[in-house]
Design an enzyme around this catalytic site. Structure first.
Site, PDB file in Angstrom:
ATOM      1  N   ARG A  93       0.834  -1.205   0.000  1.00  0.00           N
ATOM      2  CA  ARG A  93       0.000   0.000   0.000  1.00  0.00           C
ATOM      3  C   ARG A  93       0.868   1.255   0.000  1.00  0.00           C
ATOM      4  NH1 ARG A  93      -4.102   0.348   4.497  1.00  0.00           N
ATOM      5  NH2 ARG A  93      -4.924   2.005   3.174  1.00  0.00           N
ATOM      6  N   CYS A 150      -0.620   6.571   8.901  1.00  0.00           N
ATOM      7  CA  CYS A 150      -0.980   5.269   8.337  1.00  0.00           C
ATOM      8  C   CYS A 150      -2.099   5.511   7.343  1.00  0.00           C
ATOM      9  CB  CYS A 150      -1.390   4.307   9.459  1.00  0.00           C
ATOM     10  SG  CYS A 150      -2.736   4.928  10.487  1.00  0.00           S
TER      11      CYS A 150
END
Length: 288
Positions: free
Chosen positions: A184, A243
């Protein structure tokens, strides 16, 4: 005894034995990002005796508006009221746990520090460690709590905004640590947010790298060695943790605290806020 980072399963069992009313509050933060009710079901199936359930999206987040990320922080005053209603007071030792290696419990740990409450710890190894120690579970919810008197005090944890990080892209005064999975981070296999990639200049520190094979946090010296190697001489106060939505970033902040490297701050909106801003600069591929 007070706990401010981690507590072991056996230590928590001892603290629960004979704890005075209002002195100890155990909170189950179990959750699944792909099933918002899974954590409540897991709690109902079996939880640490006396523990109360807190929901990531109801208690630990504010409503979304499309630009403030997937799990925006609530107003500090609202969070104080919510925790007081669960029984927390200014002198309560809070212990957070989950069924995901501290992934969600660390968010509660950070948020309590954010409102100035330092006597909060994460159960090391979470529910799995409790079960491995042969300790009992409860299936029934505890009696309704007696509200505590929790104050909003000077924060013990800080944040940075989208605007501050935008300015940082050119100044380079801060180093961003991204807690998401490496794919990601590179902009591959993005399933949670509409745009893949990372904040330019960020480095990747998957939050699960803070844990050993048993699911407990690595020793402080090991964590310190790994983080120092990653940040290339940067001081903790120069670090920003992010995040996908400001949740697992708190796991890295807890690991830094355990490592004796306090002072890093959270970007609460994280990637889900960043990628929703018009004109946001985006990088893909591995960190350079």
């Amino acid at each position: 005894m007070t706990y401010q980072t981690l507590i072991s399963a056996n230590a928590l069992a001892r603290e629960l034995d004979g704890a005075q009313p209002g002195s100890l509050l155990v909170l189950d933060c179990s959750f699944e990002l792909t099933d918002a009710q899974a954590g409540r079901r897991a709690y109902d199936a079996g939880h640490i005796p006396g523990a109360r359930y807190v929901h990531l999206e109801d208690t630990l987040s504010a409503p979304k508006n499309g630009r403030n990320g997937r799990h925006p922080l609530p107003a500090p005053e609202a969070f104080v009221r919510a925790l007081a209603a669960l029984g927390a007071g200014d002198h309560t030792q809070v212990v957070a746990y989950d069924n995901a290696g501290g992934m969600y419990a660390a968010r509660l740990w950070w948020m309590l520090r954010w409102i100035g409450h330092g006597t909060v710890a994460v159960l090391d190894g979470g529910l799995a460690a409790w079960n491995a120690a042969g300790l009992p579970l409860a299936g029934e919810a505890p009696p309704p709590p007696v509200a505590g008197t929790l104050s909003l005090r000077a924060p013990l944890a800080g944040t940075v905004s989208y605007g501050t990080l935008c300015a940082n892209l050119d100044s380079g005064e801060r180093l961003v640590l991204d807690a998401r999975a490496p794919d990601r981070f590179r902009g591959e296999n993005e399933t949670m947010d509409p745009v893949g990639g990372h904040i330019p200049g960020a480095r990747n520190r998957l939050f699960r790298d803070n844990l050993d094979a048993s699911g407990n946090f690595k020793p402080a010296a090991r964590l310190r060695e790994e983080f120092l190697a990653l940040v290339d001489g940067r001081q903790p106060a120069e670090l920003v943790s992010q995040c996908g939505s400001g949740v697992t970033a708190c796991h890295n902040l807890l690991a830094l605290e355990i490592a004796g490297l306090p002072g890093a701050v959270l970007y609460p909106g994280s990637w889900s806020e960043w990628c929703a801003q018009p004109g946001a600069r985006i990088a893909t591929g591995a960190a350079t």
